[in-house]
Scaffold this motif. Structure first.
Motif, mmCIF file in Angstrom:
data_model
loop_
_atom_site.group_PDB
_atom_site.id
_atom_site.type_symbol
_atom_site.label_atom_id
_atom_site.label_comp_id
_atom_site.label_asym_id
_atom_site.label_seq_id
_atom_site.Cartn_x
_atom_site.Cartn_y
_atom_site.Cartn_z
ATOM 1 N N ASP A 34 43.829 42.865 47.004
ATOM 2 C CA ASP A 34 44.940 42.857 47.937
ATOM 3 C C ASP A 34 46.092 41.973 47.464
ATOM 4 O O ASP A 34 47.147 41.958 48.062
ATOM 5 C CB ASP A 34 44.463 42.428 49.338
ATOM 6 N N ALA A 115 40.349 39.441 49.234
ATOM 7 C CA ALA A 115 40.264 38.252 50.094
ATOM 8 C C ALA A 115 38.881 38.051 50.705
ATOM 9 O O ALA A 115 38.296 38.978 51.254
ATOM 10 C CB ALA A 115 41.311 38.354 51.193
ATOM 11 N N GLY A 118 40.430 33.018 53.346
ATOM 12 C CA GLY A 118 41.884 32.932 53.369
ATOM 13 C C GLY A 118 42.525 34.307 53.348
ATOM 14 O O GLY A 118 42.027 35.233 52.717
ATOM 15 N N ARG A 119 43.649 34.391 54.039
ATOM 16 C CA ARG A 119 44.336 35.681 54.203
ATOM 17 C C ARG A 119 44.890 36.190 52.871
ATOM 18 O O ARG A 119 45.104 35.393 51.954
ATOM 19 C CB ARG A 119 45.504 35.500 55.181
ATOM 20 N N ILE A 121 47.617 36.448 51.311
ATOM 21 C CA ILE A 121 49.031 36.046 51.212
ATOM 22 C C ILE A 121 49.222 35.357 49.857
ATOM 23 O O ILE A 121 48.253 34.958 49.225
ATOM 24 C CB ILE A 121 49.429 35.083 52.361
ATOM 25 N N ASN A 124 47.485 32.147 48.873
ATOM 26 C CA ASN A 124 46.046 32.196 48.581
ATOM 27 C C ASN A 124 45.727 33.000 47.321
ATOM 28 O O ASN A 124 44.577 33.044 46.892
ATOM 29 C CB ASN A 124 45.301 32.823 49.765
ATOM 30 N N GLU A 163 44.364 28.356 51.634
ATOM 31 C CA GLU A 163 43.236 28.453 52.581
ATOM 32 C C GLU A 163 41.956 28.851 51.848
ATOM 33 O O GLU A 163 40.984 29.238 52.461
ATOM 34 C CB GLU A 163 43.543 29.557 53.611
#
Ligand code: M6R
Length: 659
Positions: A34, A115, A118-119, A121, A124, A163
């Motif tokens: 992702d 992931a 943590g998301r 993003i 991360n 995260e």
């Protein structure tokens, strides 16, 4: 799952290394991701243009690119499946801004992230940096004690900015480097190696790691526990990657890191140690896949290509085992005939499609070999306290040979002294190396996330194993075995005939293109086929699809049958055909539409269906090898009609290396 790549190249410009990183990340895409990122250590002589904007210690330029004072450049993107395109643009801009002069050596790392902690993003996404911006890491796996480690690091003054469970690794390495008395003198590659040894000793959980340090120019250090990592070597290039296809375009000189090994690499230099720092000789891998096999070669997608490669996947899996004189040989399993004769019980273990192949094997082993056979999902078997001993044969089934649930279940079996045999498609994969014996499927690399050709090759290999055991233990007459071997030998041709119905399957997909609830039912070996058909539809078409033993339907699920529901029945001629037809009548009476997999020309079956998926006739216990194919195609066409990316279905990873 996350994909890792690390590169060190001699006489290279920044763009060369960024290109290799980008290309390798593209070939790791199929694992599922992702977000993505790359980091390169910038050699001073490469910089001919103006320094990139936003230069600060691990700071962020407005466009999301990061440059540390110590010359590591990082770029990330969390644009989902568009991440690699965005990343490529950032790399181009970077090279334009700093220049691209050839240098003595350049090292870099890259990552595709799936992931977990943590998301998805950018903050991360990997690579992740230490506070001082000198150390960059990429990680696949899960650090189970990251919380405690992070708390201690924060007490010590480190600032953690993501995260993730992974970031602690970069900070721990920074700390270890700082503690090292030989700061800024001596061999920095060696210093990094030692810092990584100390760091990984503190980690609990699983990891495949690649690390660069701005002060160890051209050096990559990599480490592994459970999560796979392969090293590739040429005279002027070293590569480290999560799997073989990412390296095939460069070299076949490969070796796999074992658990708790750490390797320090530059072109022309390799030091492999155990976790205590003792040096080890790498064991070369024997890889016979070629680059083309891992490319689309004009097909619209890998799944379609791999569905069409099934005749050769089955043919190659039979090759050398089914001898021209109609007998069977299976010397390669590393077990003696006496050992195989001493077995009293069989466990088969796998996940997803591999588990379904194992289910087929249970029917054939019990019927042909008369050995009690249990088949279990790996993540369940591992923790349910199974009873095994040295007379138990545990067969692990895994395309990748790396699935963590299966690997852990097999380790438990070994702990209980069972004999462990692995059926896998990847030579020298973790399972292949750890097992007592291996039976390779020879399907070639499978890139599409949905298993197709490897699933058929697994069933083929397991059927061969069952026949071999039956011969050895005298549970089938010689003549029965030779008839079954003849039937096996005809399957590649029959698979070609099955694939010739592709256009008709596409029409069936059109006919039911609006439906959103499917039940797949079958009996006996048709039951695992039904489960596999439902799994294919779920994973690539994202449709509600349940797989059921047909006889079980009336014990509850039949309450869900109503007009609009499509029931797909595996209705090729087996002993239980009449009973299956009774179940089909039950769902028809409740308004369901019926699609049946039927033997070519079987009008009696066709009369009971709204649509038919034709397959040739074979021995009933070999039928799953043919019957699953139209269900793969049905899922494929429905997925395409829904506009889905069949090779990279949402949320899925090709190889699942976290529990
Ligand atoms: O590599 P493995 O065979 O161990 O993988 C097991 C499953 O993750 C895999 O079969 C998965 O279910 C496939 N995506 C199914 O198409």
């Amino acid at each position: 799952m996350c994909g890792i790549i690390a590169v060190s190249k001699r006489t290279a410009a920044l763009a060369d290394v960024l290109d290799i990183l980008r290309g390798a990340l593209e070939s790791l895409e199929y694992r599922g991701y992702d977000s993505a990122g790359v980091a390169v250590v910038i050699p001073p002589e490469a910089v001919t243009g103006k320094a990139p904007a936003g230069k600060a210690s691990a700071g962020k330029a407005p466009d999301g690119q990061e440059v540390s004072d110590d010359k590591i450049w990082i770029a990330k993107s969390a644009a989902g499946t568009g991440s690699l395109n965005e990343l490529a643009k950032k790399c181009e801009q970077f090279v334009l801004s700093v220049g691209n002069a050839p240098t003595d050596i350049v090292a870099g790392i890259g990552h595709t992230r799936w992931a977990t902690h943590g998301r998805p993003i950018e903050a991360n996404a990997h690579p992740l940096m230490s506070c001082n911006g000198e150390v960059a890491i990429v990680h696949n796996g899960i650090i189970e004690n990251y919380f405690e480690l992070g708390a201690q690091l924060q007490k010590d003054g480190h600032e953690l900015t993501s995260e993730t469970d992974s970031e602690v690794i970069a900070h721990l390495i920074e700390s270890e480097l700082a503690k090292d008395g030989s700061a800024d003198v001596g061999d920095n590659g060696e210093r990094l190696h030692k810092a990584v040894l100390k760091t990984v000793a503190a980690l609990k959980g699983s990891f495949a790691l690649a690390i660069v340090w701005s002060k160890a120019e051209g050096t990559v250090v990599a480490a592994r526990r459970i999560s796979p990592l392969i090293v590739g070597i040429t005279s002027d290039l070293i590569l480290v990657a999560s799997d073989i296809p990412a390296l095939l375009g460069y070299t076949r000189e490969l070796f796999a890191l074992e658990d708790d090994q750490v390797v320090q690499l530059r072109p022309g230099f390799l030091k492999l140690t155990d976790i205590k720092g003792a040096e080890i000789e790498p064991t070369p891998m024997n890889v016979d896949w070629d680059v083309q096999a891992a490319q689309r070669q004009g097909w619209d997608d890998f799944m379609c290509k791999e569905i069409h490669e099934q005749p050769s996947a089955v043919r190659d899996t039979l090759m050398g085992r089914l001898l021209p004189n109609g007998t069977l040989t299976l010397d390669e399993t590393r077990f003696s005939d006496d050992e195989l004769r001493s077995i009293e019980k069989v466990f088969i273990v796998g996940c997803g499609s591999s588990f379904h192949a194992g289910m087929v094997a249970k029917y054939v082993i019990e019927h042909w070999v008369r050995l009690t056979t249990e088949v279990d999902i790996a993540s369940e078997l591992r923790y349910r306290d199974p009873i095994m001993d040295s007379r138990t044969l545990v067969v692990g089934v895994s395309q990748s040979g790396e699935t963590i649930d299966t690997l852990r279940a097999l380790r438990e079996a070994k702990r209980q002294k069972a004999k462990v045999l692995v059926v896998t498609n990847v030579v020298d994969s973790s399972m292949a190396r750890e097992a007592d014996g291996v039976l390779y499927t020879r399907a070639g690399p499978e890139i599409g996330v949905a298993s197709t050709k490897t699933h058929l090759a697994q069933i083929t290999a397991l059927e061969i194993l069952a026949l071999y055991l039956a011969e050895l233990r005298g549970t089938l007459y010689r003549q029965e075995i030779s008839q079954l071997l003849k039937a096996l030998a005809k399957l590649p041709l029959k698979l070609e005939q099955t694939l010739a119905h592709e256009a008709e399957v596409s029409l069936v997909a059109d006919q039911f293109g609006q439906a959103n609830t499917f039940f797949f039912i079958g009996r006996h070996v048709g039951y695992p086929v039904a489960l596999e058909g439902a799994l294919k539809l779920k994973e690539i078409a994202y449709l509600q699809a349940q797989g059921y033993a047909a006889g079980e339907l009336k014990h509850g699920p039949i309450a869900l049958i109503e007009p609009g529901v499509v029931v797909v029945g595996v209705a090729t001629r087996t002993l239980l055909w009449e009973k299956l037809m009774a179940n089909i009548a039950e769902v028809r009476a409740r308004g369901a539409s019926v699609v049946l997999v039927a033997n070519q020309g079987d009008t009696e079956t066709a009369e009971r269906a709204d649509a038919v998926l034709w397959v040739p006739t074979t021995h009933p216990l070999l039928a799953p090898i043919l019957d699953i194919v139209p269900l793969q195609m049905l899922a494929y066409f429905l997925a395409i009609k829904h506009g889905n990316n069949v090779d990279k279905p949402r949320n899925l990873a090709k190889t699942v290396t976290v529990e």
